[in-house]
Motif scaffolding. Structure first.
Motif, PDB file in Angstrom:
ATOM      1  N   VAL A  10     148.637  12.564  23.068  1.00  0.00           N
ATOM      2  CA  VAL A  10     149.348  11.310  23.198  1.00  0.00           C
ATOM      3  C   VAL A  10     148.749  10.287  22.178  1.00  0.00           C
ATOM      4  CG1 VAL A  10     149.496   9.070  24.864  1.00  0.00           C
ATOM      5  CG2 VAL A  10     149.377  11.399  25.787  1.00  0.00           C
ATOM      6  N   ARG A  11     149.797   9.625  21.481  1.00  0.00           N
ATOM      7  CA  ARG A  11     149.410   8.726  20.505  1.00  0.00           C
ATOM      8  C   ARG A  11     149.415   7.168  21.098  1.00  0.00           C
ATOM      9  NH1 ARG A  11     148.055  12.495  18.683  1.00  0.00           N
ATOM     10  NH2 ARG A  11     148.898  13.814  17.076  1.00  0.00           N
ATOM     11  N   ALA A  12     148.452   6.460  20.640  1.00  0.00           N
ATOM     12  CA  ALA A  12     148.268   5.223  21.375  1.00  0.00           C
ATOM     13  C   ALA A  12     147.622   4.244  20.129  1.00  0.00           C
ATOM     14  CB  ALA A  12     147.127   5.191  22.441  1.00  0.00           C
ATOM     15  N   PHE A  13     147.934   2.949  20.553  1.00  0.00           N
ATOM     16  CA  PHE A  13     147.594   1.882  19.598  1.00  0.00           C
ATOM     17  C   PHE A  13     147.129   0.645  20.416  1.00  0.00           C
ATOM     18  CE2 PHE A  13     147.600  -1.642  16.654  1.00  0.00           C
ATOM     19  CZ  PHE A  13     147.329  -1.057  15.295  1.00  0.00           C
ATOM     20  N   ARG A  47     154.833  -5.107  21.392  1.00  0.00           N
ATOM     21  CA  ARG A  47     155.686  -4.268  20.654  1.00  0.00           C
ATOM     22  C   ARG A  47     155.040  -3.998  19.397  1.00  0.00           C
ATOM     23  NH1 ARG A  47     158.361  -4.319  24.702  1.00  0.00           N
ATOM     24  NH2 ARG A  47     160.744  -4.230  24.920  1.00  0.00           N
ATOM     25  N   TYR A  48     154.356  -4.692  18.847  1.00  0.00           N
ATOM     26  CA  TYR A  48     153.700  -4.031  17.515  1.00  0.00           C
ATOM     27  C   TYR A  48     152.867  -2.845  17.786  1.00  0.00           C
ATOM     28  CZ  TYR A  48     150.316  -4.002  13.655  1.00  0.00           C
ATOM     29  OH  TYR A  48     149.655  -3.628  12.501  1.00  0.00           O
ATOM     30  N   CYS A  49     152.069  -2.985  19.108  1.00  0.00           N
ATOM     31  CA  CYS A  49     151.237  -1.578  19.415  1.00  0.00           C
ATOM     32  C   CYS A  49     152.264  -0.646  19.521  1.00  0.00           C
ATOM     33  CB  CYS A  49     150.650  -2.129  20.676  1.00  0.00           C
ATOM     34  SG  CYS A  49     149.140  -3.211  20.490  1.00  0.00           S
ATOM     35  N   ALA A  50     153.464  -0.783  20.302  1.00  0.00           N
ATOM     36  CA  ALA A  50     154.038   0.399  20.609  1.00  0.00           C
ATOM     37  C   ALA A  50     154.957   0.874  19.350  1.00  0.00           C
ATOM     38  CB  ALA A  50     155.513  -0.109  21.187  1.00  0.00           C
ATOM     39  N   HIS A  51     155.083  -0.064  18.315  1.00  0.00           N
ATOM     40  CA  HIS A  51     155.663   0.639  17.046  1.00  0.00           C
ATOM     41  C   HIS A  51     154.748   1.166  16.389  1.00  0.00           C
ATOM     42  CE1 HIS A  51     159.657  -0.943  17.062  1.00  0.00           C
ATOM     43  NE2 HIS A  51     159.340  -2.297  17.283  1.00  0.00           N
ATOM     44  N   ALA A  56     152.803   6.840  14.731  1.00  0.00           N
ATOM     45  CA  ALA A  56     151.990   7.846  14.615  1.00  0.00           C
ATOM     46  C   ALA A  56     152.416   9.224  15.179  1.00  0.00           C
ATOM     47  CB  ALA A  56     150.552   7.507  15.347  1.00  0.00           C
ATOM     48  N   LEU A  57     153.323   9.211  16.267  1.00  0.00           N
ATOM     49  CA  LEU A  57     153.888  10.078  16.775  1.00  0.00           C
ATOM     50  C   LEU A  57     155.071  10.789  16.061  1.00  0.00           C
ATOM     51  CD1 LEU A  57     154.180  11.656  19.572  1.00  0.00           C
ATOM     52  CD2 LEU A  57     155.968  10.208  20.221  1.00  0.00           C
ATOM     53  N   GLY A  58     155.675  10.072  14.973  1.00  0.00           N
ATOM     54  CA  GLY A  58     156.493  10.533  13.961  1.00  0.00           C
ATOM     55  C   GLY A  58     158.025  10.273  14.749  1.00  0.00           C
ATOM     56  N   ALA A  91     149.681   0.229  23.697  1.00  0.00           N
ATOM     57  CA  ALA A  91     150.933   1.214  23.912  1.00  0.00           C
ATOM     58  C   ALA A  91     150.504   2.576  23.947  1.00  0.00           C
ATOM     59  CB  ALA A  91     152.048   0.687  22.977  1.00  0.00           C
ATOM     60  N   ALA A  92     151.161   3.446  24.394  1.00  0.00           N
ATOM     61  CA  ALA A  92     151.082   4.959  24.428  1.00  0.00           C
ATOM     62  C   ALA A  92     152.150   5.473  24.533  1.00  0.00           C
ATOM     63  CB  ALA A  92     149.797   5.388  25.406  1.00  0.00           C
ATOM     64  N   VAL A  93     152.377   6.502  23.836  1.00  0.00           N
ATOM     65  CA  VAL A  93     153.610   7.225  23.574  1.00  0.00           C
ATOM     66  C   VAL A  93     153.230   8.952  23.465  1.00  0.00           C
ATOM     67  CG1 VAL A  93     154.828   5.196  22.593  1.00  0.00           C
ATOM     68  CG2 VAL A  93     153.750   6.914  21.029  1.00  0.00           C
ATOM     69  N   ALA A  94     154.216   9.734  23.958  1.00  0.00           N
ATOM     70  CA  ALA A  94     154.098  11.120  23.678  1.00  0.00           C
ATOM     71  C   ALA A  94     155.439  11.837  23.752  1.00  0.00           C
ATOM     72  CB  ALA A  94     153.532  11.605  24.863  1.00  0.00           C
ATOM     73  N   ASP A  95     155.387  13.095  23.374  1.00  0.00           N
ATOM     74  CA  ASP A  95     156.647  13.890  23.044  1.00  0.00           C
ATOM     75  C   ASP A  95     157.014  14.335  24.528  1.00  0.00           C
ATOM     76  OD1 ASP A  95     158.438  15.893  22.683  1.00  0.00           O
ATOM     77  OD2 ASP A  95     157.926  16.119  20.696  1.00  0.00           O
ATOM     78  N   ALA A  96     158.257  14.088  25.065  1.00  0.00           N
ATOM     79  CA  ALA A  96     158.541  14.426  26.349  1.00  0.00           C
ATOM     80  C   ALA A  96     158.712  15.871  26.517  1.00  0.00           C
ATOM     81  CB  ALA A  96     159.975  14.041  26.455  1.00  0.00           C
ATOM     82  N   SER A  97     158.445  16.803  25.558  1.00  0.00           N
ATOM     83  CA  SER A  97     158.463  18.073  25.733  1.00  0.00           C
ATOM     84  C   SER A  97     156.991  18.427  26.137  1.00  0.00           C
ATOM     85  CB  SER A  97     158.683  18.862  24.452  1.00  0.00           C
ATOM     86  OG  SER A  97     157.719  18.674  23.612  1.00  0.00           O
ATOM     87  N   ARG A  98     156.162  17.779  26.093  1.00  0.00           N
ATOM     88  CA  ARG A  98     154.887  17.921  26.293  1.00  0.00           C
ATOM     89  C   ARG A  98     154.228  16.917  27.645  1.00  0.00           C
ATOM     90  NH1 ARG A  98     150.539  18.438  21.588  1.00  0.00           N
ATOM     91  NH2 ARG A  98     149.699  19.420  23.285  1.00  0.00           N
TER      92      ARG A  98
END
Length: 245
Positions: A10-13, A47-51, A56-58, A91-98
């Motif tokens: 998980v990528r986060a900022f 929003r800045y954290c999300a971007h 970082a997630l690509g 904010a935290a994001v991840a690939d939905a395949s994972r």
């Protein structure tokens, strides 16, 4: 500190100070053009954290818009979550395949206002808070319980569009391992979303912030990961708090 409650995929900022409103993309700025200055600063920083996390997630670089309820509209094949409170945005994001579901929540590290615990907690949870307070003083366990329930909601609702009230999930907190679990209780909700009926998360209290996070890994076979569904009008009843999705 958010990396301590999230797995490495998980990528986060996070940000502890506001960023300029000018960092928003024009389409994003229109979403809060009529908001008060404080709300605009919070929105821009989140929003800045999300971007930063998406980069970082690509993920593709694009404006991060919102549903009618104000929830972020994440890029295709991305799971994400945003939180903000006084002095902290993340904010935290991840690939939905994972990752099938993701929820984060930050709260100020101070007790809940009088009467709020009774309005958001089950009897077993109130007893749990009482025990934890006696055995492990120094942590606002009531606020931590509140934050775990917020993380559960943020992991559940974007994938299901089904109402989940505070009393619909039973929380168990591990004070030593800094983890927690959640179980959705209403049989109808469990039947509707069996793959999202239990959650596991991590928690951290540091620097005046209570931070909780849930990451549910996507199944490798069988039921496909839940997708983003149309946004309904349901909203939780307002609770005295200082953070929002």
């Amino acid at each position: 500190m958010i990396e301590e409650v999230l797995p490495s995929h998980v990528r986060a900022f996070e940000a502890f100070e506001h960023v300029p409103f000018s960092t928003l993309r024009p389409q994003e700025a229109t979403l809060v053009a009529k908001a008060v200055e404080g709300r605009r600063r919070e929105f821009a920083t989140a929003r800045y954290c999300a971007h930063q996390a998406l980069d970082a997630l690509g993920a593709p670089d694009a404006p991060l818009l919102a549903t009618p309820r104000g929830l972020p509209v994440w890029p295709e094949a991305v799971r994400g979550a945003i939180t903000h409170t006084t002095g902290y945005h993340a904010a935290a994001v991840a690939d939905a395949s994972r990752v099938a579901a993701l929820g984060i929540d930050a709260e100020p590290d101070r007790p809940l206002p009088g009467g709020v615990l009774e309005s958001i907690a089950l009897p077993e949870e109130i007893a749990q808070v009482t025990r934890l307070t006696a055995r492990h003083p120094g942590i606002n366990w009531d606020k931590l319980l509140f934050s775990t329930k917020e993380s559960v909601y943020k992991a559940w609702f974007p994938q299901t569009s089904l109402a989940l009230e505070f009393e619909d999930a039973l929380i168990r907190i591990d004070p030593v391992g800094r983890t927690f679990s959640a179980r959705v209780l209403p049989p109808a909700l469990v039947a509707a979303e069996p793959g999202l009926s239990t959650f596991a998360g991590r928690w951290l209290v540091r620097g005046g912030i209570v931070l909780t996070a849930i990451t549910m890994d996507a199944p490798t076979s069988g039921r496909a990961p839940a997708g983003h569904r149309p946004d309904p009008e349901h909203k939780r009843p307002p609770i005295t708090s200082v953070s929002s999705p």
